[in-house]
Design a protein around this motif. Structure first.
Motif, PDB file in Angstrom:
ATOM      1  N   TYR A  59       3.079  62.924  13.186  1.00  0.00           N
ATOM      2  CA  TYR A  59       3.524  62.735  11.805  1.00  0.00           C
ATOM      3  C   TYR A  59       4.722  61.788  11.708  1.00  0.00           C
ATOM      4  N   GLU A  60       5.102  61.221  12.839  1.00  0.00           N
ATOM      5  CA  GLU A  60       6.247  60.314  12.874  1.00  0.00           C
ATOM      6  C   GLU A  60       5.987  59.092  11.993  1.00  0.00           C
ATOM      7  N   ASN A  61       6.994  58.735  11.188  1.00  0.00           N
ATOM      8  CA  ASN A  61       6.927  57.579  10.288  1.00  0.00           C
ATOM      9  C   ASN A  61       5.765  57.647   9.310  1.00  0.00           C
ATOM     10  N   LYS A  62       5.436  58.835   8.863  1.00  0.00           N
ATOM     11  CA  LYS A  62       4.385  59.035   7.860  1.00  0.00           C
ATOM     12  C   LYS A  62       4.937  59.917   6.750  1.00  0.00           C
ATOM     13  N   TRP A  63       4.323  59.800   5.594  1.00  0.00           N
ATOM     14  CA  TRP A  63       4.609  60.668   4.458  1.00  0.00           C
ATOM     15  C   TRP A  63       3.564  61.778   4.508  1.00  0.00           C
ATOM     16  N   VAL A  64       3.998  63.023   4.332  1.00  0.00           N
ATOM     17  CA  VAL A  64       3.095  64.152   4.533  1.00  0.00           C
ATOM     18  C   VAL A  64       3.032  65.049   3.294  1.00  0.00           C
ATOM     19  N   ALA A  65       1.803  65.348   2.878  1.00  0.00           N
ATOM     20  CA  ALA A  65       1.555  66.333   1.823  1.00  0.00           C
ATOM     21  C   ALA A  65       1.196  67.643   2.522  1.00  0.00           C
ATOM     22  N   ILE A  66       1.970  68.674   2.264  1.00  0.00           N
ATOM     23  CA  ILE A  66       1.705  69.988   2.856  1.00  0.00           C
ATOM     24  C   ILE A  66       0.954  70.800   1.810  1.00  0.00           C
ATOM     25  N   THR A  67      -0.282  71.151   2.121  1.00  0.00           N
ATOM     26  CA  THR A  67      -1.120  71.828   1.132  1.00  0.00           C
ATOM     27  C   THR A  67      -2.018  72.852   1.802  1.00  0.00           C
ATOM     28  N   CYS A  68      -2.783  73.559   1.008  1.00  0.00           N
ATOM     29  CA  CYS A  68      -3.815  74.456   1.517  1.00  0.00           C
ATOM     30  C   CYS A  68      -5.048  74.250   0.656  1.00  0.00           C
ATOM     31  N   THR A  69      -6.114  73.769   1.267  1.00  0.00           N
ATOM     32  CA  THR A  69      -7.335  73.466   0.519  1.00  0.00           C
ATOM     33  C   THR A  69      -8.261  74.670   0.391  1.00  0.00           C
ATOM     34  N   ALA A  70      -7.913  75.784   1.035  1.00  0.00           N
ATOM     35  CA  ALA A  70      -8.722  77.000   0.892  1.00  0.00           C
ATOM     36  C   ALA A  70      -8.297  77.741  -0.374  1.00  0.00           C
ATOM     37  N   ASP A  71      -9.215  78.465  -0.942  1.00  0.00           N
ATOM     38  CA  ASP A  71      -8.918  79.278  -2.121  1.00  0.00           C
ATOM     39  C   ASP A  71      -8.326  80.606  -1.634  1.00  0.00           C
ATOM     40  N   ALA A  72      -7.088  80.546  -1.208  1.00  0.00           N
ATOM     41  CA  ALA A  72      -6.419  81.717  -0.646  1.00  0.00           C
ATOM     42  C   ALA A  72      -5.000  81.784  -1.189  1.00  0.00           C
ATOM     43  N   ILE A  73      -4.458  82.964  -1.176  1.00  0.00           N
ATOM     44  CA  ILE A  73      -3.063  83.130  -1.574  1.00  0.00           C
ATOM     45  C   ILE A  73      -2.217  82.977  -0.311  1.00  0.00           C
ATOM     46  N   VAL A  74      -1.442  81.917  -0.286  1.00  0.00           N
ATOM     47  CA  VAL A  74      -0.597  81.610   0.874  1.00  0.00           C
ATOM     48  C   VAL A  74       0.852  81.773   0.425  1.00  0.00           C
ATOM     49  N   PRO A  75       1.642  82.526   1.187  1.00  0.00           N
ATOM     50  CA  PRO A  75       3.042  82.710   0.777  1.00  0.00           C
ATOM     51  C   PRO A  75       3.829  81.399   0.847  1.00  0.00           C
ATOM     52  N   ASN A  76       4.776  81.264  -0.043  1.00  0.00           N
ATOM     53  CA  ASN A  76       5.593  80.042  -0.105  1.00  0.00           C
ATOM     54  C   ASN A  76       6.295  79.734   1.204  1.00  0.00           C
ATOM     55  N   TRP A  77       6.715  80.752   1.918  1.00  0.00           N
ATOM     56  CA  TRP A  77       7.444  80.524   3.163  1.00  0.00           C
ATOM     57  C   TRP A  77       6.598  79.766   4.183  1.00  0.00           C
ATOM     58  N   ALA A  78       5.268  79.896   4.112  1.00  0.00           N
ATOM     59  CA  ALA A  78       4.402  79.209   5.076  1.00  0.00           C
ATOM     60  C   ALA A  78       4.506  77.689   4.917  1.00  0.00           C
TER      61      ALA A  78
END
Length: 169
Positions: A59-78
């Motif tokens: 991920y060096e020198n890249k812009w990163v979108a952190i997401t979850c494409t599954a229909d799941a409830i993921v806690p914010n801390w993750a």
């Protein structure tokens, strides 16, 4: 025969080309979906262990979108935990999809613009670009320069659409 004078070139018009200030580095997605048990549940212990095994230099020198494409409830801390790993290697990151990442990149890029250089000057926001500039950036540039500029136009200095003109006091 008289000399041809380029009045646009000698005018006080300032041209803002968003393409010149907008970063072009690669955008990538970090998806939490592969870390979910049965694409439904995030198990903290396994998740933390898996993150430690990732080669974050990808991920060096890249812009990163952190997401979850599954229909799941993921806690914010993750999402936040992933961000702690990306913080030292990525150019930047946003928790959300690629569109939200582009908004964040626009905001960061335009934040560095010196709006004082547009004080009492006519400004043209260049319209055409070879790189896709998000619509957010055009709105943000207006909010940054409208209080300073004498006038704001869109297009090219030789052919513009007027957007704003400061009222004479």
């Amino acid at each position: 025969m008289s000399e041809i004078i380029n009045r646009v070139a000698i005018s006080s018009i300032v041209t803002i080309n968003l393409e010149d200030i907008y970063p072009r580095e690669e955008r990538v997605v970090f998806d939490l979906k592969p870390f979910l048990f049965q694409e439904l549940i995030l198990r903290e212990k396994e998740f933390r262990a898996a993150l430690k095994e990732i080669d974050w230099t990808q991920y060096e020198n890249k812009w990163v979108a952190i997401t979850c494409t599954a229909d799941a409830i993921v806690p914010n801390w993750a999402f936040m935990l992933v961000a702690t790993y990306l913080h030292s290697v990525a150019l930047g990151f946003a928790i959300g999809d690629l569109k939200e990442l582009e908004v964040m990149i626009s905001h960061e890029s335009l934040r560095k613009l010196d709006s004082d250089s547009f004080t009492d000057r006519p400004v043209v926001v260049k319209g055409c670009s070879d790189f896709p500039i998000p619509l957010f950036a055009y709105g943000k540039i207006i909010s940054l320069i409208q209080c300073q500029a004498k006038s704001i136009m869109y297009g090219e200095p030789c052919s513009t659409v007027p957007l704003y003109k400061k009222q004479k006091s």
